[in-house]
Every structure is written in structure tokens, then in C-alpha cells.
Design a protein around this motif. Structure first.
Motif, PDB file in Angstrom:
ATOM      1  N   TYR A 161       0.847  -1.203   0.000  1.00 41.87           N
ATOM      2  CA  TYR A 161       0.000   0.000   0.000  1.00 41.87           C
ATOM      3  C   TYR A 161       0.883   1.253   0.000  1.00 41.87           C
ATOM      4  N   HIS A 162       1.741   1.352  -1.016  1.00 44.26           N
ATOM      5  CA  HIS A 162       2.675   2.464  -1.169  1.00 44.26           C
ATOM      6  C   HIS A 162       1.978   3.604  -1.907  1.00 44.26           C
ATOM      7  N   PRO A 163       2.307   4.867  -1.568  1.00 38.91           N
ATOM      8  CA  PRO A 163       1.669   5.993  -2.259  1.00 38.91           C
ATOM      9  C   PRO A 163       1.736   5.894  -3.781  1.00 38.91           C
ATOM     10  N   ARG A 164       2.800   5.287  -4.297  1.00 35.62           N
ATOM     11  CA  ARG A 164       2.943   5.166  -5.739  1.00 35.62           C
ATOM     12  C   ARG A 164       1.915   4.203  -6.334  1.00 35.62           C
ATOM     13  N   TYR A 165       1.503   3.200  -5.526  1.00 37.09           N
ATOM     14  CA  TYR A 165       0.602   2.160  -6.044  1.00 37.09           C
ATOM     15  C   TYR A 165      -0.785   2.191  -5.411  1.00 37.09           C
ATOM     16  N   ARG A 193      -3.421   3.984  -5.613  1.00 33.39           N
ATOM     17  CA  ARG A 193      -4.595   4.140  -6.476  1.00 33.39           C
ATOM     18  C   ARG A 193      -4.952   2.825  -7.147  1.00 33.39           C
ATOM     19  N   TRP A 194      -3.928   2.114  -7.655  1.00 36.06           N
ATOM     20  CA  TRP A 194      -4.173   0.846  -8.326  1.00 36.06           C
ATOM     21  C   TRP A 194      -4.629  -0.228  -7.349  1.00 36.06           C
ATOM     22  N   VAL A 195      -4.079  -0.205  -6.148  1.00 33.65           N
ATOM     23  CA  VAL A 195      -4.497  -1.170  -5.127  1.00 33.65           C
ATOM     24  C   VAL A 195      -5.971  -0.985  -4.810  1.00 33.65           C
ATOM     25  N   ARG A 196      -6.383   0.267  -4.685  1.00 35.13           N
ATOM     26  CA  ARG A 196      -7.793   0.540  -4.377  1.00 35.13           C
ATOM     27  C   ARG A 196      -8.704   0.137  -5.525  1.00 35.13           C
ATOM     28  N   VAL A 197      -8.294   0.437  -6.750  1.00 33.25           N
ATOM     29  CA  VAL A 197      -9.109   0.075  -7.921  1.00 33.25           C
ATOM     30  C   VAL A 197      -9.250  -1.438  -8.025  1.00 33.25           C
ATOM     31  N   ILE A 198      -8.129  -2.148  -7.905  1.00 34.17           N
ATOM     32  CA  ILE A 198      -8.162  -3.610  -7.990  1.00 34.17           C
ATOM     33  C   ILE A 198      -8.981  -4.197  -6.847  1.00 34.17           C
ATOM     34  N   GLY A 199      -8.823  -3.623  -5.650  1.00 31.52           N
ATOM     35  CA  GLY A 199      -9.580  -4.111  -4.496  1.00 31.52           C
ATOM     36  C   GLY A 199     -11.078  -3.969  -4.690  1.00 31.52           C
ATOM     37  N   TRP A 200     -11.510  -2.816  -5.187  1.00 25.71           N
ATOM     38  CA  TRP A 200     -12.938  -2.593  -5.425  1.00 25.71           C
ATOM     39  C   TRP A 200     -13.468  -3.496  -6.530  1.00 25.71           C
ATOM     40  N   ILE A 201     -12.712  -3.607  -7.632  1.00 27.40           N
ATOM     41  CA  ILE A 201     -13.165  -4.452  -8.744  1.00 27.40           C
ATOM     42  C   ILE A 201     -13.282  -5.903  -8.301  1.00 27.40           C
ATOM     43  N   TYR A 202     -12.261  -6.380  -7.583  1.00 33.27           N
ATOM     44  CA  TYR A 202     -12.279  -7.777  -7.127  1.00 33.27           C
ATOM     45  C   TYR A 202     -13.440  -8.012  -6.161  1.00 33.27           C
ATOM     46  N   SER A 203     -13.543  -7.181  -5.118  1.00 32.43           N
ATOM     47  CA  SER A 203     -14.536  -7.405  -4.060  1.00 32.43           C
ATOM     48  C   SER A 203     -15.961  -7.335  -4.591  1.00 32.43           C
ATOM     49  N   VAL A 204     -16.260  -6.286  -5.334  1.00 35.64           N
ATOM     50  CA  VAL A 204     -17.623  -6.121  -5.871  1.00 35.64           C
ATOM     51  C   VAL A 204     -17.902  -7.165  -6.949  1.00 35.64           C
ATOM     52  N   GLY A 205     -16.918  -7.410  -7.818  1.00 34.64           N
ATOM     53  CA  GLY A 205     -17.121  -8.363  -8.908  1.00 34.64           C
ATOM     54  C   GLY A 205     -17.363  -9.774  -8.422  1.00 34.64           C
ATOM     55  N   ILE A 206     -16.530 -10.239  -7.514  1.00 34.71           N
ATOM     56  CA  ILE A 206     -16.663 -11.599  -6.980  1.00 34.71           C
ATOM     57  C   ILE A 206     -18.001 -11.776  -6.271  1.00 34.71           C
ATOM     58  N   CYS A 207     -18.325 -10.839  -5.394  1.00 35.15           N
ATOM     59  CA  CYS A 207     -19.544 -10.989  -4.585  1.00 35.15           C
ATOM     60  C   CYS A 207     -20.810 -10.813  -5.415  1.00 35.15           C
ATOM     61  N   ALA A 208     -20.774  -9.905  -6.396  1.00 37.63           N
ATOM     62  CA  ALA A 208     -21.941  -9.732  -7.270  1.00 37.63           C
ATOM     63  C   ALA A 208     -22.178 -10.990  -8.097  1.00 37.63           C
ATOM     64  N   ALA A 209     -21.100 -11.592  -8.581  1.00 36.37           N
ATOM     65  CA  ALA A 209     -21.235 -12.815  -9.379  1.00 36.37           C
ATOM     66  C   ALA A 209     -21.776 -13.966  -8.534  1.00 36.37           C
ATOM     67  N   PHE A 210     -21.238 -14.124  -7.318  1.00 37.12           N
ATOM     68  CA  PHE A 210     -21.737 -15.178  -6.429  1.00 37.12           C
ATOM     69  C   PHE A 210     -23.202 -14.939  -6.082  1.00 37.12           C
ATOM     70  N   ALA A 211     -23.592 -13.685  -5.848  1.00 35.99           N
ATOM     71  CA  ALA A 211     -24.980 -13.378  -5.487  1.00 35.99           C
ATOM     72  C   ALA A 211     -25.926 -13.626  -6.659  1.00 35.99           C
ATOM     73  N   TRP A 212     -25.437 -13.389  -7.879  1.00 35.46           N
ATOM     74  CA  TRP A 212     -26.290 -13.536  -9.056  1.00 35.46           C
ATOM     75  C   TRP A 212     -26.625 -15.000  -9.337  1.00 35.46           C
ATOM     76  N   ILE A 213     -25.720 -15.920  -9.028  1.00 38.77           N
ATOM     77  CA  ILE A 213     -25.927 -17.335  -9.358  1.00 38.77           C
ATOM     78  C   ILE A 213     -27.183 -17.903  -8.707  1.00 38.77           C
ATOM     79  N   PRO A 214     -27.381 -17.789  -7.375  1.00 41.08           N
ATOM     80  CA  PRO A 214     -28.624 -18.330  -6.792  1.00 41.08           C
ATOM     81  C   PRO A 214     -29.877 -17.611  -7.284  1.00 41.08           C
ATOM     82  N   ILE A 215     -29.758 -16.317  -7.587  1.00 38.19           N
ATOM     83  CA  ILE A 215     -30.898 -15.590  -8.134  1.00 38.19           C
ATOM     84  C   ILE A 215     -31.280 -16.160  -9.501  1.00 38.19           C
TER      85      ILE A 215
END
Length: 222
Positions: A188-192, A194-216
Motif C-alpha cells: 500500500y505504497h503511495p505510488r501504487y 490508487r491501483w491497489v484501491r481500484v483492484i480491491g474494489w473491482i475484485y470485491s464487488v465483482g466476486i460478490c456480485a457474481a456469487f450473489a447472481w448465481i442463486p438468483i
């Protein structure tokens, strides 16, 4: 004091490593579960064949034991760190101002973790335990018919609602865990950052949204 800090850092490192392994497992688990969204007949046979492959492969069994150990270690270290932090607070504040500098899900990781742990127990009971020790019928290829069990469980509206709510809890848990692990491991270095946050949000929301969509999807379209 130095020994206490070293012990805490070691626990945080293990939390980070086990958490990252569990994040990797979630991706693999999701890829397997996406087969449930195939046309019914194809999904039926392919998902059962996939489940049979996982249950009979020695490499997969070894990974499974690592998974179980990682879940237990993650929970144990989380409890240990939480208790240590509580004992180390010698100064009592008249009022709590943490909300001004931290997200609500950061302050409630214990609650989110407990929800996820209860969900895992239910999930293992309804699927893993029944598959391993129950008496599931066989499909036309001679594989245990886990697909029909999944469809039957996801036909229950209350179960789908609970599942989706637990995925919301998991999403917030992953968000905090992803950033916390990045800090612990020095990424979590100042240089990186922004990318850590972007990847974290994409991964967390993407994974959980996909898992939630399957039972629906299964509930309404199977």
C-alpha cells in the motif's frame, strides 16, 4: 513491548497470507459455480462431472485441506488480534470518534466476519456435507447429482435472500481485508495506492456480485 509488536505483526502477516489464499480460492470456486448458469441439461451433467473430478483428485484434496486450515487460521488469528487490541487500549475515551477517520465496515469487521463464518457453516452443511456423507442419487453418467441438490436449495426464496445478504457482508469484508493485507505486506505504497484501491474494489464487488447472481439466476430460471 517489542516482543508484543513482533507477535502482532506475525499474526497480521498470517492473516494477510491466509486471506489472500482464500481470495484466490474464491475465484476458482466462482469459475466452477458459473457452470450452473449453462442451459439446464448441459449444466446438469457438466456441474456433476466437475464436482466428481474435485472429489476424486488427490491434488484437489490437498488444496482442500489447505483451504480448511486457512479458514481456521484466519478465524483464529482474527480473534487473537481483536482480543490483543482490546487489551492494549489503556486509555479510555469519553466518546468514540473513530467514525470520523474510518469506514463503518472497518469498525465492524468482527460482525461481518461472524456473519460470513455462520454462512460458511450453513453452506458446508447443505452442500459439502451432503455430497460427502449423504445419499445423493446418481445422474445418467453415474456421478452424484449435486446439481439437483443445488437447484432444490436455491428454489427456497429465504435461502436466496440470506445468500445475497451474506455476499454483501462478504463484499465489505473483502474490501477491508484487501486494503489491510496490502498495508501489512507493504504494497500500500503511495505510488501504487490508487491501483491497489481500484483492484480491491473491482475484485470485491465483482466476486460478490457474481456469487450473489448465481442463486438468483437458478431460483428464477431453473
Amino acid at each position: 513491548m517489542g516482543q508484543w509488536r513482533q507477535k502482532t505483526l506475525t499474526r497480521k502477516n498470517w492473516m494477510a497470507f491466509t486471506g489472500l489464499f482464500l481470495c484466490f480460492f474464491l475465484v476458482i470456486h466462482l469459475l466452477g459455480n458459473l457452470q450452473l448458469m449453462l442451459p439446464d441439461e448441459r449444466a446438469h451433467l457438466q456441474f456433476n462431472a466437475y464436482s466428481h473430478l474435485l472429489s476424486g483428485n488427490i491434488l484437489i484434496k490437498i488444496i482442500s485441506w489447505v483451504l480448511y486450515a486457512s479458514i481456521i487460521a484466519h478465524v483464529v488469528y482474527a480473534i487473537a488480534i481483536t482480543l490483543t487490541n482490546k487489551r492494549s487500549r489503556d486509555v479510555k475515551y469519553h466518546y468514540d470518534r473513530r467514525g470520523e477517520v474510518s469506514k463503518w465496515y472497518t469498525r465492524n469487521m468482527g460482525v461481518l466476519g461472524t456473519i460470513i463464518f455462520i454462512f460458511l457453516v450453513i453452506h458446508f452443511r447443505d452442500f459439502w456435507y451432503v455430497y460427502k456423507f449423504g445419499s445423493l442419487p446418481l445422474d445418467e453418467r453415474g456421478n452424484k447429482d449435486l446439481y439437483r441438490l443445488v437447484v432444490a436449495v436455491y428454489s427456497e426464496t429465504w435461502y436466496v435472500l440470506v445468500y445475497v445478504l451474506c455476499m454483501v457482508a462478504l463484499c465489505y469484508h473483502l474490501l477491508h481485508g484487501f486494503f489491510s493485507a496490502a498495508r501489512t505486506l507493504g504494497v500500500y505504497h503511495p505510488r501504487y495506492v490508487r491501483w491497489v484501491r481500484v483492484i480491491g474494489w473491482i475484485y470485491s464487488v465483482g466476486i460478490c456480485a457474481a456469487f450473489a447472481w448465481i442463486p438468483i439466476y437458478v431460483h428464477f430460471l431453473k
